[in-house]
Design a protein around this motif. Sequence first.
Motif, short mmCIF file in Angstrom:
data_model
loop_
_atom_site.label_atom_id
_atom_site.label_comp_id
_atom_site.label_asym_id
_atom_site.label_seq_id
_atom_site.Cartn_x
_atom_site.Cartn_y
_atom_site.Cartn_z
N TYR A 38 55.99 39.35 29.31
CA TYR A 38 55.83 38.57 30.54
C TYR A 38 56.70 39.18 31.63
O TYR A 38 57.85 39.55 31.39
CB TYR A 38 56.27 37.13 30.29
CG TYR A 38 56.22 36.22 31.49
CD1 TYR A 38 55.08 35.48 31.79
CD2 TYR A 38 57.34 36.07 32.31
CE1 TYR A 38 55.04 34.63 32.88
CE2 TYR A 38 57.30 35.21 33.42
CZ TYR A 38 56.15 34.50 33.69
OH TYR A 38 56.11 33.66 34.77
N LEU A 39 56.15 39.30 32.83
CA LEU A 39 56.92 39.79 33.97
C LEU A 39 56.41 39.15 35.24
O LEU A 39 55.20 39.10 35.48
CB LEU A 39 56.80 41.32 34.09
CG LEU A 39 57.50 41.96 35.31
CD1 LEU A 39 59.01 41.80 35.21
CD2 LEU A 39 57.13 43.43 35.43
N THR A 40 57.32 38.65 36.04
CA THR A 40 56.95 38.13 37.36
C THR A 40 58.12 38.28 38.32
O THR A 40 59.28 38.18 37.92
CB THR A 40 56.54 36.64 37.30
OG1 THR A 40 56.08 36.22 38.58
CG2 THR A 40 57.70 35.75 36.89
N ASN A 41 57.80 38.53 39.58
CA ASN A 41 58.80 38.43 40.63
C ASN A 41 58.89 36.97 41.06
O ASN A 41 57.96 36.18 40.83
CB ASN A 41 58.43 39.31 41.83
CG ASN A 41 58.58 40.79 41.53
OD1 ASN A 41 59.29 41.19 40.62
ND2 ASN A 41 57.90 41.62 42.32
N VAL A 42 59.98 36.62 41.71
CA VAL A 42 60.18 35.25 42.19
C VAL A 42 60.70 35.33 43.62
O VAL A 42 61.64 36.09 43.91
CB VAL A 42 61.21 34.48 41.33
CG1 VAL A 42 61.33 33.03 41.81
CG2 VAL A 42 60.82 34.52 39.85
N TYR A 43 60.09 34.55 44.51
CA TYR A 43 60.53 34.57 45.90
C TYR A 43 61.76 33.67 46.07
O TYR A 43 61.72 32.50 45.70
CB TYR A 43 59.43 34.11 46.84
CG TYR A 43 59.77 34.32 48.29
CD1 TYR A 43 59.68 35.59 48.86
CD2 TYR A 43 60.23 33.27 49.09
CE1 TYR A 43 60.02 35.80 50.19
CE2 TYR A 43 60.57 33.48 50.42
CZ TYR A 43 60.46 34.75 50.96
OH TYR A 43 60.80 34.95 52.27
N ALA A 180 63.32 43.97 34.97
CA ALA A 180 63.60 42.91 34.01
C ALA A 180 62.83 43.06 32.70
O ALA A 180 63.38 42.85 31.62
CB ALA A 180 63.31 41.55 34.64
N LEU A 181 61.56 43.42 32.78
CA LEU A 181 60.78 43.56 31.55
C LEU A 181 61.25 44.76 30.74
O LEU A 181 61.40 44.68 29.52
CB LEU A 181 59.29 43.69 31.86
CG LEU A 181 58.38 43.88 30.63
CD1 LEU A 181 58.56 42.75 29.63
CD2 LEU A 181 56.92 44.00 31.06
N GLU A 182 61.51 45.88 31.41
CA GLU A 182 61.99 47.06 30.70
C GLU A 182 63.30 46.77 29.99
O GLU A 182 63.50 47.18 28.85
CB GLU A 182 62.16 48.24 31.66
CG GLU A 182 62.55 49.53 30.94
CD GLU A 182 62.72 50.71 31.88
OE1 GLU A 182 62.90 51.82 31.37
OE2 GLU A 182 62.67 50.51 33.11
N ASP A 183 64.19 46.03 30.65
CA ASP A 183 65.46 45.70 30.03
C ASP A 183 65.29 44.70 28.88
O ASP A 183 66.01 44.76 27.88
CB ASP A 183 66.43 45.14 31.06
CG ASP A 183 67.16 46.24 31.81
OD1 ASP A 183 66.76 47.42 31.66
OD2 ASP A 183 68.12 45.94 32.54
N ALA A 184 64.33 43.79 29.00
CA ALA A 184 64.04 42.86 27.91
C ALA A 184 63.52 43.61 26.69
O ALA A 184 63.92 43.34 25.55
CB ALA A 184 63.04 41.80 28.36
N VAL A 185 62.62 44.57 26.93
CA VAL A 185 62.09 45.38 25.83
C VAL A 185 63.20 46.20 25.19
O VAL A 185 63.32 46.29 23.95
CB VAL A 185 60.97 46.32 26.35
CG1 VAL A 185 60.59 47.35 25.29
CG2 VAL A 185 59.75 45.52 26.78
N LEU A 186 64.07 46.79 26.02
CA LEU A 186 65.18 47.60 25.52
C LEU A 186 66.15 46.73 24.70
O LEU A 186 66.63 47.14 23.64
CB LEU A 186 65.90 48.24 26.70
CG LEU A 186 66.81 49.44 26.42
CD1 LEU A 186 66.05 50.58 25.76
CD2 LEU A 186 67.45 49.91 27.73
#
Length: 205
Positions: A38-43, A180-186
């Motif tokens: 899951y990945l999303t930006n947040v305003y 964020a997603l890359e770091d979560a995977v790592l």
Amino acid sequence: MPFLVLDLEMTGPEPDYNEIIQIGAVLFDDNWVEKGQYLTNVYPENKEAFSSSSEKIHNLSLAELEDAPMIYDVLPELEEWICTTLGLRVPKGQLDRTPFLRDVIICGQSVINDINFLKEAYRYEKLKWPYSRVLLDLHTLGYFSFRVLKANGQKVPDRLSLTAIASYFGFAREDGFHNALEDAVLTAKCLKEVFALSERLKLPA
């Protein structure tokens, strides 16, 4: 108990002032089999809290976040994604997903910081915290595991940053920015390696 490996990018370091601007997560079942990402930006609502020092880390500008959803939309979306990905059937119209998410363990690198930001977002939006109170922190697990290895004459990393731990296990980011997603995977890869260490550590009978 399912495991949600989480990483957040924020506008700065203070949960009661700065805000979440990106959420990345990898979801695993009880056996650490990956179920989805899951990945999303947040305003961010508080644009004044958007710091240039944090932008150098996550490489996200306010202009890039212009069309991103607000946190009050993202939090229930994340909950729904977890339930759907795990195959949990939430009755239509039920907004409180605590009965379905209370066993989901949030994991991460120095994860208490991410949890504090996430809890502050829930508090601000007057939403009920639905997840398990148990957490798994790569930093803490690494600290203990590497102390044991060092005491047994094994080489260990000299720091406990995600970069250092990942490098020890032969992993690295694709670039210098903290997606964020890359770091979560790592982080998930490193957690699996730390857990695997327990199978190699034997106590004398």
